[in-house]
Enzyme design. Structure first.
Site, PDB file in Angstrom:
ATOM      1  N   HIS A 165       0.873  -1.178   0.000  1.00 35.05           N
ATOM      2  CA  HIS A 165       0.000   0.000   0.000  1.00 35.05           C
ATOM      3  C   HIS A 165       0.911   1.230   0.000  1.00 35.05           C
ATOM      4  O   HIS A 165       2.019   1.188   0.553  1.00 35.05           O
ATOM      5  CB  HIS A 165      -0.826  -0.055   1.291  1.00 35.05           C
ATOM      6  CG  HIS A 165      -1.907   0.965   1.398  1.00 35.05           C
ATOM      7  ND1 HIS A 165      -1.650   2.274   1.734  1.00 35.05           N
ATOM      8  CD2 HIS A 165      -3.247   0.884   1.216  1.00 35.05           C
ATOM      9  CE1 HIS A 165      -2.795   2.944   1.774  1.00 35.05           C
ATOM     10  NE2 HIS A 165      -3.775   2.115   1.455  1.00 35.05           N
ATOM     11  N   ASP A 198       3.034  -4.368   8.123  1.00 38.15           N
ATOM     12  CA  ASP A 198       1.823  -3.576   7.941  1.00 38.15           C
ATOM     13  C   ASP A 198       0.633  -4.492   8.206  1.00 38.15           C
ATOM     14  O   ASP A 198       0.321  -5.365   7.400  1.00 38.15           O
ATOM     15  CB  ASP A 198       1.810  -3.012   6.509  1.00 38.15           C
ATOM     16  CG  ASP A 198       0.467  -2.407   6.114  1.00 38.15           C
ATOM     17  OD1 ASP A 198      -0.478  -2.428   6.933  1.00 38.15           O
ATOM     18  OD2 ASP A 198       0.355  -1.924   4.971  1.00 38.15           O
ATOM     19  N   GLN A 223      -4.552  -4.987   7.051  1.00 40.35           N
ATOM     20  CA  GLN A 223      -5.534  -5.933   6.500  1.00 40.35           C
ATOM     21  C   GLN A 223      -5.532  -7.274   7.219  1.00 40.35           C
ATOM     22  O   GLN A 223      -6.366  -8.123   6.906  1.00 40.35           O
ATOM     23  CB  GLN A 223      -5.283  -6.158   5.001  1.00 40.35           C
ATOM     24  CG  GLN A 223      -5.376  -4.915   4.138  1.00 40.35           C
ATOM     25  CD  GLN A 223      -6.797  -4.364   4.038  1.00 40.35           C
ATOM     26  OE1 GLN A 223      -7.774  -5.033   4.405  1.00 40.35           O
ATOM     27  NE2 GLN A 223      -6.911  -3.153   3.538  1.00 40.35           N
ATOM     28  N   LYS A 255     -10.630  -0.345  10.322  1.00 43.06           N
ATOM     29  CA  LYS A 255     -10.873  -1.531   9.502  1.00 43.06           C
ATOM     30  C   LYS A 255     -11.321  -2.709  10.365  1.00 43.06           C
ATOM     31  O   LYS A 255     -11.573  -3.787   9.872  1.00 43.06           O
ATOM     32  CB  LYS A 255      -9.611  -1.904   8.729  1.00 43.06           C
ATOM     33  CG  LYS A 255      -9.229  -0.882   7.648  1.00 43.06           C
ATOM     34  CD  LYS A 255      -8.118  -1.421   6.773  1.00 43.06           C
ATOM     35  CE  LYS A 255      -7.317  -0.321   6.101  1.00 43.06           C
ATOM     36  NZ  LYS A 255      -8.041   0.342   5.016  1.00 43.06           N
ATOM     37  N   CYS A 292      -4.771   2.529  -3.692  1.00 44.34           N
ATOM     38  CA  CYS A 292      -3.521   3.044  -3.106  1.00 44.34           C
ATOM     39  C   CYS A 292      -2.349   2.132  -3.409  1.00 44.34           C
ATOM     40  O   CYS A 292      -1.452   1.953  -2.580  1.00 44.34           O
ATOM     41  CB  CYS A 292      -3.651   3.263  -1.596  1.00 44.34           C
ATOM     42  SG  CYS A 292      -4.888   4.495  -1.184  1.00 44.34           S
TER      43      CYS A 292
END
Lengths: 406, 139
Positions: A120, A197, A200, A223, A361
């Protein structure tokens, strides 16, 4: 079970353009259950005050609520201690904190930062900026045709000059889970740190930062059923202790002189200014909500839904699905013939179905895929097979509507 | 919300049979513009002679709305003075804001009036027109 979960999300029970809403844009942001909305409301009605300052009762209530949320985050991702959890605005701010404070101080000319083309933008541009500022080199792990990476390629790419490896646990476009534990092991063997990261992954699966062995882990609340504007950075204690703050002001100080000042201990030295208290309270409530359902149950539900969606979508003529055939996470990125994803998203929206269309993104990844944009359906704990069916029949109608464009 | 308000036959015709798609071999004013939120891209070329848009061509990638709008715009500005072309661009902005505007010179454009009801798509329709403004500014 699923009906009981859906009942708790007020936003799902409305019509959009005359059709019951089917929300399939969860990789962008999730919806909020009533308990989270109520927790934020209750905080403002009963507890609101500034934290770590007031001697009065409300000050203690607000501080307890805020620090209580930090402990929930720590337990949720199995951090060693809550002082290793720094509240941030989200994943972007968390990654930028590592880049600006840690990476800039350790990288120099000839040093390497290893990442992938499918990151991302928020896990790519910060490292680009570090490279530009310090003379470090960016090295990209090659992608396989299905969007996965091979551990042996990481092995070949990481050297003793590598200072940092930055990678998403789960790709927000390709729906793949990267072998972060093995990558962490490789990074450590070369004396590099690994930044994961977790935007997600955290909402959808059980995360154990100690088991992964990562040095930093970033997550976003919005999220995972929490409000927007709250997220967290986890870091290994020794690293965080050695790092300099990047935001200076109230709240983060120990002693302020006219010419020099000293900082509070962890985690507060990184939280200058009045923090996002209500957001943290909302995140704590979201974690309670998710844990009550169980991360294992959520993972299983999404895995089943992803498999169902992959089967149904691949039956459709003219559909190109990006990423591997096997899915464990509920992210399916696709294109429908030559119909532009924006047109697909507009036709779907007219039927009450919300999907994402665009570059997600991930402009470098779009170039790698040789497309300008894609459509993406992403699922969460409240989505059903019926939602997938509605998506598929709307896509069939989209094809009919655009006629020979497919 | 009626999809047919957005995707009118005229629009789909311009999308599937684009006018003026291509590149000039020789010199022309070239404007490259993209829409960073969605990835749509246009490269517009204008041949300006004596203050008049003698010819216009474009290449690009995008949705039916952005590409049909580019097709219409390049057709509409041909033979127009720069001032007339700017006035067309101004009227197109008004159309996107929901005003009742007529394009007697090139009626196809009026088919895009429905875009106004789809706020997320207005930037698709205006991409080519923003490129036109930049091209005229550069002249």
């Amino acid at each position: 079970m699923i009906a009981r979960i859906r009942e708790q999300f007020p936003i799902l029970h409305q019509e959009i353009n005359g059709h019951p809403l089917v929300y399939l844009d969860n990789a962008a942001t999730s919806q909020k259950p009533q308990v989270v909305i109520d927790a934020v409301k209750r905080y403002y009605e009963w507890e609101n005050s500034n934290v770590h300052r007031g001697v009065h009762t409300l000050g203690s209530r607000a501080t307890d609520a805020y620090e209580g949320a930090r402990e929930k985050v720590a337990r949720f991702i199995n951090a060693e201690s809550s002082e290793q959890i720094i509240f941030t605005r989200g994943t972007t701010t968390a990654l930028n904190l590592v880049a600006s404070s840690y990476a800039r101080s350790v990288c120099g000319p000839g040093d390497e930062i290893v990442l992938t083309e499918m990151e991302h933008h928020s896990n790519l541009i910060p490292w680009q900026q570090v490279a530009i500022a310090t003379g470090a080199t960016l090295k990209y792990i090659p992608l396989q045709p299905d969007g996965t990476i091979r551990v042996e390629d990481v092995e070949a790419l990481v050297t003793d000059r590598t200072k940092l490896v930055a990678i998403a646990y789960v790709s927000n476009v390709m729906g793949v889970i990267h072998p972060v534990k093995q990558i962490a092991e490789i990074a450590h063997r070369h004396g590099a740190v690994i930044v994961v990261d977790g935007a997600q992954s955290t909402p959808h699966m059980k995360v154990d930062v100690q088991d992964i062995g990562c040095d930093f882990y970033a997550l976003s609340g919005h999220k995972m059923c929490a409000p927007t504007g709250i997220g967290a950075l986890y870091g290994k204690k020794a690293l965080l202790e050695a790092m300099e703050p990047i935001e200076f002001g109230g709240e983060m100080i120990n002693d302020v002189g006219l010419y020099e000042s000293t900082w509070k201990e962890l985690p507060w030295k990184f939280e200058g200014g009045t923090p996002i208290i209500a957001g943290a309270v909302g995140l704590g409530a979201a974690i309670d909500f998710l844990q009550e359902i169980g991360m294992d149950a959520i993972e299983q539900h999404e895995e089943k839904l992803a498999a169902y969606a992959m089967n149904r979508l691949s039956e459709l003529e003219g559909v190109t699905i990006y990423g591997p055939r096997e899915r464990k996470v509920g992210i399916v990125t696709f294109n429908l013939g030559d119909i532009h994803p924006h047109d697909v998203a507009t036709v779907l929206d007219a039927q009450g179905i919300a999907i994402r269309a665009g570059h997600h993104c991930c402009q470098p990844l779009m170039r790698w895929l040789k497309v300008s944009s894609t459509a993406r359906a992403s699922f969460y704990l409240y989505n059903t097979e019926e939602d997938v069916d509605r998506l598929v029949s709307a896509l069939i109608q989209t094809k009919e509507y655009f006629g020979d464009a497919t | 919300m009626q999809l047919d308000d957005l995707y009118r036959r005229v629009i789909m015709d311009h999308y599937k049979n684009p006018r003026n798609r291509g590149k000039f071999e020789d010199d022309a004013v070239t404007v490259d513009l993209n829409n960073p939120t969605c990835g749509d891209r246009i490269s517009l070329q204008l041949k300006v002679e004596n203050g008049v848009v003698a010819d216009a061509k474009y290449t690009g990638e995008g949705c039916s709305i952005s590409m049909s709008s580019a097709s219409m715009m390049t057709d509409a500005v041909k033979g127009k003075s720069l001032e007339e072309a700017l006035s067309l661009a101004d009227r197109f902005s008004s159309l996107m804001q929901g005003e009742d505007v007529e394009f007697e010179e090139y009626e196809d454009i009026e088919a895009l009036s429905g875009v106004n009801k789809f706020p997320a798509r207005i930037k698709c329709a205006t991409l080519a027109w923003n490129a036109l403004r930049k091209g005229i500014d550069a002249k």
